[in-house]
Design a protein around this motif. Structure first.
Motif, PDB file in Angstrom:
ATOM      1  N   GLN A 295       8.500   6.401   8.189  1.00  0.00           N
ATOM      2  CA  GLN A 295       8.941   5.529   9.279  1.00  0.00           C
ATOM      3  C   GLN A 295      10.000   6.216  10.128  1.00  0.00           C
ATOM      4  N   ARG A 296      10.893   6.920   9.454  1.00  0.00           N
ATOM      5  CA  ARG A 296      11.961   7.625  10.175  1.00  0.00           C
ATOM      6  C   ARG A 296      11.388   8.689  11.097  1.00  0.00           C
ATOM      7  N   ALA A 297      10.237   9.264  10.714  1.00  0.00           N
ATOM      8  CA  ALA A 297       9.591  10.291  11.529  1.00  0.00           C
ATOM      9  C   ALA A 297       8.745   9.693  12.654  1.00  0.00           C
ATOM     10  N   GLY A 298       8.743   8.360  12.762  1.00  0.00           N
ATOM     11  CA  GLY A 298       8.061   7.720  13.876  1.00  0.00           C
ATOM     12  C   GLY A 298       6.673   7.192  13.585  1.00  0.00           C
ATOM     13  N   PHE A 299       6.285   7.112  12.322  1.00  0.00           N
ATOM     14  CA  PHE A 299       4.966   6.602  11.956  1.00  0.00           C
ATOM     15  C   PHE A 299       5.067   5.123  11.570  1.00  0.00           C
ATOM     16  N   ARG A 300       4.005   4.380  11.840  1.00  0.00           N
ATOM     17  CA  ARG A 300       3.981   2.970  11.467  1.00  0.00           C
ATOM     18  C   ARG A 300       2.978   2.755  10.329  1.00  0.00           C
ATOM     19  N   ALA A 301       3.171   1.673   9.582  1.00  0.00           N
ATOM     20  CA  ALA A 301       2.376   1.420   8.387  1.00  0.00           C
ATOM     21  C   ALA A 301       0.944   1.035   8.730  1.00  0.00           C
ATOM     22  N   CYS A 302       0.010   1.577   7.960  1.00  0.00           N
ATOM     23  CA  CYS A 302      -1.399   1.203   8.093  1.00  0.00           C
ATOM     24  C   CYS A 302      -1.564  -0.252   7.666  1.00  0.00           C
ATOM     25  N   MET A 303      -2.215  -1.062   8.485  1.00  0.00           N
ATOM     26  CA  MET A 303      -2.406  -2.469   8.154  1.00  0.00           C
ATOM     27  C   MET A 303      -3.635  -2.680   7.284  1.00  0.00           C
ATOM     28  N   ARG A 304      -4.336  -1.585   6.959  1.00  0.00           N
ATOM     29  CA  ARG A 304      -5.510  -1.699   6.097  1.00  0.00           C
ATOM     30  C   ARG A 304      -5.138  -1.463   4.631  1.00  0.00           C
ATOM     31  N   CYS A 305      -4.399  -0.380   4.356  1.00  0.00           N
ATOM     32  CA  CYS A 305      -4.069  -0.071   2.956  1.00  0.00           C
ATOM     33  C   CYS A 305      -2.684  -0.540   2.550  1.00  0.00           C
ATOM     34  N   ARG A 306      -1.881  -1.041   3.496  1.00  0.00           N
ATOM     35  CA  ARG A 306      -0.549  -1.574   3.215  1.00  0.00           C
ATOM     36  C   ARG A 306       0.287  -0.596   2.380  1.00  0.00           C
ATOM     37  N   PRO A 307       0.617   0.557   2.922  1.00  0.00           N
ATOM     38  CA  PRO A 307       1.341   1.546   2.117  1.00  0.00           C
ATOM     39  C   PRO A 307       2.723   1.075   1.683  1.00  0.00           C
ATOM     40  N   ASP A 308       3.311   0.140   2.437  1.00  0.00           N
ATOM     41  CA  ASP A 308       4.634  -0.360   2.057  1.00  0.00           C
ATOM     42  C   ASP A 308       4.574  -1.180   0.772  1.00  0.00           C
ATOM     43  N   ALA A 309       3.365  -1.613   0.368  1.00  0.00           N
ATOM     44  CA  ALA A 309       3.204  -2.401  -0.849  1.00  0.00           C
ATOM     45  C   ALA A 309       2.554  -1.595  -1.966  1.00  0.00           C
ATOM     46  N   ALA A 310       2.568  -0.262  -1.841  1.00  0.00           N
ATOM     47  CA  ALA A 310       1.985   0.600  -2.871  1.00  0.00           C
ATOM     48  C   ALA A 310       2.786   0.487  -4.158  1.00  0.00           C
ATOM     49  N   PRO A 311       2.188   0.850  -5.307  1.00  0.00           N
ATOM     50  CA  PRO A 311       2.969   0.868  -6.547  1.00  0.00           C
ATOM     51  C   PRO A 311       4.199   1.741  -6.380  1.00  0.00           C
ATOM     52  N   GLY A 312       5.294   1.355  -7.026  1.00  0.00           N
ATOM     53  CA  GLY A 312       6.515   2.144  -6.912  1.00  0.00           C
ATOM     54  C   GLY A 312       6.352   3.520  -7.528  1.00  0.00           C
ATOM     55  N   SER A 313       7.157   4.453  -7.074  1.00  0.00           N
ATOM     56  CA  SER A 313       7.084   5.810  -7.610  1.00  0.00           C
ATOM     57  C   SER A 313       7.564   5.830  -9.052  1.00  0.00           C
ATOM     58  N   PRO A 314       6.754   6.336  -9.985  1.00  0.00           N
ATOM     59  CA  PRO A 314       7.206   6.436 -11.369  1.00  0.00           C
ATOM     60  C   PRO A 314       8.445   7.316 -11.514  1.00  0.00           C
ATOM     61  N   GLU A 315       8.582   8.287 -10.607  1.00  0.00           N
ATOM     62  CA  GLU A 315       9.732   9.189 -10.704  1.00  0.00           C
ATOM     63  C   GLU A 315      11.034   8.420 -10.544  1.00  0.00           C
ATOM     64  N   TRP A 316      11.115   7.584  -9.501  1.00  0.00           N
ATOM     65  CA  TRP A 316      12.368   6.858  -9.274  1.00  0.00           C
ATOM     66  C   TRP A 316      12.566   5.786 -10.337  1.00  0.00           C
ATOM     67  N   ASP A 317      11.478   5.262 -10.879  1.00  0.00           N
ATOM     68  CA  ASP A 317      11.597   4.231 -11.901  1.00  0.00           C
ATOM     69  C   ASP A 317      12.134   4.798 -13.204  1.00  0.00           C
ATOM     70  N   ALA A 318      11.809   6.049 -13.506  1.00  0.00           N
ATOM     71  CA  ALA A 318      12.179   6.626 -14.798  1.00  0.00           C
ATOM     72  C   ALA A 318      13.440   7.477 -14.735  1.00  0.00           C
ATOM     73  N   ARG A 319      13.720   8.082 -13.584  1.00  0.00           N
ATOM     74  CA  ARG A 319      14.850   9.007 -13.519  1.00  0.00           C
ATOM     75  C   ARG A 319      16.179   8.291 -13.675  1.00  0.00           C
TER      76      ARG A 319
END
Length: 491
Positions: free
Chosen positions: A60-84
């Protein structure tokens, strides 16, 4: 996966629409200015038009908007940030819990023990966006959910999602989704949720990575429900929650590819924290392929992993509640601990009164001042519980995002709290993925059932083969102990 995979690795994942990479990185297309999940069903973009980002906020910061088909903002959370357990991982979890919206970047930096400048530099290097950009991305997702699933006025949505002004709300939604809030509402999908009187009802889909052993996870939670605080019936788990701005409760039902969560909130500003805590409770950001790859390679667990893949770590919506469970549950049965804690909640928790739920779990301050008759246990254990509750009430120990080593040191300094209690809190309260309870009776019985050594020292050595996922091995051993004994095992 501590760094973004190389371009070829990422592009192959996109070309194959591999769901396992959803949440690990995001695909942005320069020709359309849209970013997607790796598994987006749209036509694979040309290599020259593709950019990859570590987070939705960075895209988003780079100027891209979310796809309304795959809803990337609602993707599963990153396991890396969940575990680190490092600063970046803890920061990502606290931002997801709404800390920036409530306390600002200064409040987040204080909780982490860093300056705002250093925290911004660290997160920008790790995920391509600073704390404000990450919080902005989360506000946009919260706003979309409220626009599409509630009848709240758009001005109410704006402030509930954490925006400081209507103009900021409109600009952000337009930038992130390519349409105005009014256009999103006009195109929304109808829901069949029946609102509950006195609550704002918000249905949400909580995505996860396959495989997902939902039956085992819900059975574990169901065997340990605290009366009035939580319940399991007809495949749906319900529980009351104490949230930053008031009480709430949720009904969670497993579905194909997601968990259907129907949230009931006293204050809609609590939507993001409620979603974050439900995901944490069910361990929905875990990477089951990574966990099962290690555990399934061990001869003792190979057959179990093959039979039941995707076992999750049953965690909590409240780290303090899990600390109370660990202290009260020492040397008593699961049923006895449930009874004591259920009565404590009924006496000291906030009333909910919805579908069999009556109270939230009480605050640390309330437990610290609880009368003796509500704490029917040996004096030493009662003193330990009150002392730990006082630490939590004072903020001297952070059970919902604190640095694990600091939490462990603070708890071990309390007379009456030993290594087993701390390890249990690490495992279920903080969700540490590599904690092992070699002295736990249920773990030892499960180990014996699988032909593993059941003497604590020998078992601890043998469990080294399960690193870095020993916590998940504990859950499997508890399950085997329960099967061997024909009853619930473990805490």
């Amino acid at each position: 996966m501590n760094a973004l995979p190389d371009f070829e690795h990422c592009y192959r994942a996109v070309a194959s629409r591999d769901r396992r990479f959803d949440g690990w990185f995001f695909t942005a297309v320069t020709s359309t200015k849209i970013y997607c999940r790796p598994s987006c069903p749209a036509q694979t973009p040309k290599r020259m038009n593709v950019r990859f980002y570590r987070s939705a906020a960075a895209a988003q910061r780079a100027g891209f908007r979310a796809c309304m088909r795959c809803r990337p903002d609602a993707a599963p959370g990153s396991p890396e940030w969940d575990a680190r357990a490092d600063v970046a991982g803890r920061a990502m979890r606290l931002i997801a819990d709404g800390v920036v919206d409530r306390d600002g970047v200064a409040g987040l930096a204080r909780r982490l023990g860093y300056t705002e400048r250093h925290l911004n530099r660290l997160l920008s290097a790790e995920v391509g966006a600073g704390p404000l950009a990450l919080a902005r991305a989360q506000r946009a997702q919260t706003a979309r959910i409220l626009i599409e699933t509630t009848e709240l006025g758009l001005a109410e949505v704006a402030f509930a999602a954490g925006f400081g002004s209507i103009r900021q709300f409109n600009d952000t939604v337009r930038a992130v989704y390519g349409g105005t809030p009014s256009e999103l509402r006009a195109a929304r999908r109808p829901t069949a949720v029946v609102p509950q009187q006195g609550w704002t009802t918000v249905p949400v889909r909580l995505a996860y990575r396959e495989p997902f052993a939902a039956g085992e996870l819900f059975a574990f939670l169901g065997a340990r429900v605290l009366p009035g605080v939580e319940g399991l019936a007809d495949g749906t788990y319900r529980r009351a929650m104490r949230l930053p701005h008031g009480a709430g409760w949720v009904a969670l039902t497993p579905a194909d590819g997601y968990v259907a969560a129907t949230l009931h909130l006293a204050d809609v500003r609590d939507l993001s924290p409620a979603v974050s805590r439900c995901r944490r409770l069910l361990d929905l950001s875990a990477d089951p392929d990574a966990v099962d790859g290690v555990l399934g390679a061990d001869p003792a667990l190979r057959a179990d992993v093959a039979a039941v893949p995707g076992v999750r770590l049953p965690r909590s919506v409240d780290g303090f509640e899990m600390l109370c469970r660990a202290i009260v549950g020492q040397q008593v049965s699961v049923a006895a601990a449930r009874s004591i804690l259920g009565a404590l909640a009924a006496a000291l928790g906030e009333r909910v009164d919805a579908e069999g739920l009556t109270h939230t779990f009480p605050t640390p301050a309330a437990v610290a001042e609880a009368p003796d008759e509500l704490l029917p246990m040996p004096n030493a254990r009662r003193r330990a519980l009150r002392a730990a509750a006082a630490l939590a009430a004072e903020g001297a120990v952070d059970l919902n995002g604190g640095e694990p080593a600091d939490v462990a040191a603070a708890l071990l300094a309390v007379p009456g709290i030993g290594p087993w209690t701390v390890s249990y809190v690490m495992l279920r309260g903080l969700g540490e993925p590599d904690t092992f309870l070699e002295g736990d009776l249920g773990v030892r019985r499960g180990a014996a059932a699988l032909g593993l050594p059941d003497a604590p020292k020998a078992l601890a050595v043998r469990a080294g083969a399960f690193r870095p996922w020993r916590s998940y091995a504990v859950i499997r051993l508890w399950r085997h102990a329960a099967q061997a004994a024909g009853r619930a095992s473990g805490g």
